[in-house]
Design a protein around this motif. Structure first.
Motif, PDB file in Angstrom:
ATOM      1  N   TYR A  59       3.580   3.916  34.960  1.00 57.38           N
ATOM      2  CA  TYR A  59       3.465   5.258  34.379  1.00 57.38           C
ATOM      3  C   TYR A  59       4.106   5.375  32.994  1.00 57.38           C
ATOM      4  CZ  TYR A  59       2.250   6.262  39.176  1.00 57.38           C
ATOM      5  OH  TYR A  59       1.653   6.243  40.410  1.00 57.38           O
ATOM      6  N   GLU A  60       4.600   4.276  32.459  1.00 57.53           N
ATOM      7  CA  GLU A  60       5.274   4.293  31.162  1.00 57.53           C
ATOM      8  C   GLU A  60       4.400   4.882  30.062  1.00 57.53           C
ATOM      9  OE1 GLU A  60       8.483   0.827  30.366  1.00 57.53           O
ATOM     10  OE2 GLU A  60       6.395   0.338  30.001  1.00 57.53           O
ATOM     11  N   ARG A  61       3.153   4.526  30.061  1.00 63.61           N
ATOM     12  CA  ARG A  61       2.244   4.961  29.013  1.00 63.61           C
ATOM     13  C   ARG A  61       1.995   6.476  29.067  1.00 63.61           C
ATOM     14  NH1 ARG A  61       1.867  -0.181  29.992  1.00 63.61           N
ATOM     15  NH2 ARG A  61       0.858  -1.640  28.573  1.00 63.61           N
ATOM     16  N   TYR A  62       2.133   7.066  30.228  1.00 63.22           N
ATOM     17  CA  TYR A  62       2.001   8.518  30.375  1.00 63.22           C
ATOM     18  C   TYR A  62       3.307   9.209  29.987  1.00 63.22           C
ATOM     19  CZ  TYR A  62      -2.279   7.642  33.003  1.00 63.22           C
ATOM     20  OH  TYR A  62      -3.531   7.243  33.370  1.00 63.22           O
ATOM     21  N   GLN A  63       4.432   8.662  30.408  1.00 59.80           N
ATOM     22  CA  GLN A  63       5.728   9.279  30.141  1.00 59.80           C
ATOM     23  C   GLN A  63       6.110   9.201  28.674  1.00 59.80           C
ATOM     24  OE1 GLN A  63       8.171   7.063  32.803  1.00 59.80           O
ATOM     25  NE2 GLN A  63       7.559   8.245  34.591  1.00 59.80           N
ATOM     26  N   ASN A  64       5.759   8.108  28.015  1.00 59.63           N
ATOM     27  CA  ASN A  64       6.162   7.926  26.620  1.00 59.63           C
ATOM     28  C   ASN A  64       5.623   9.010  25.715  1.00 59.63           C
ATOM     29  OD1 ASN A  64       7.634   5.675  27.213  1.00 59.63           O
ATOM     30  ND2 ASN A  64       6.124   4.215  26.489  1.00 59.63           N
TER      31      ASN A  64
END
Length: 159
Positions: free
Chosen positions: A45-50
């Motif tokens: 989910y890093e790409r969404y949270q960033n």
């Protein structure tokens, strides 16, 4: 009779669908519209949270790159450079993914960028995206209409 039945099914489906959109928007599990206290610690989910962090956090310095940048100490960076830094690494991130993130950060007024340069991120095509992790490039633009597919997703309700 049939017409009334079909109309009621369509109306119930529409109400359910709009409820899911409203819940996803208000709960905001990835912090896309607001700063969250807690984030999921998962590369998935890093790409969404960033994008949520870059849009909503108060910062003047950004640390990004591949998973190598996850090891940077923000507290040391803040002390050495008198900065207010955030760390938004993209595990297995490609040059295109990093570029999309940095474009948003620059538009939000970032002053300093610390970018780890990893040869895998810059090898291959400049349009290459990570094969295993989907990149939500539609969240990285100003168009709110294409964000609709994110808010209308059942996936965020299962987290």
């Amino acid at each position: 009779m049939q017409k009334k039945y079909i109309l009621s099914i369509i109306l119930a489906t529409l109400i359910l669908f709009l409820s899911i959109i409203l819940i996803n928007y208000k709960v905001d599990v990835f912090g896309i519209n607001s700063l969250q206290k807690y984030y999921y610690n998962s590369a998935k989910y890093e790409r969404y949270q960033n994008i949520g962090l870059v849009r909503n956090y108060n910062y003047d310095t950004i640390v990004t790159g591949t998973s190598l940048s996850e090891n940077f100490k923000i507290s040391l960076l803040n002390k050495l450079f008198n900065a207010n830094a955030i760390k938004v690494p993209i595990s297995g991130g490609t040059a295109k993914e990093q570029s999309l993130l940095l474009n948003v950060a620059v538009k939000n007024g970032v002053k300093k960028v610390f970018l780890d340069v990893h040869y895998n991120a810059y090898s291959g095509s400049s349009d290459r995206m990570h094969p295993s992790f989907q990149f939500p490039d539609y969240l990285y633009d100003k168009n709110m209409i294409n964000d609709f597919k994110f808010y209308a997703s059942f996936d965020t309700l299962t987290l």
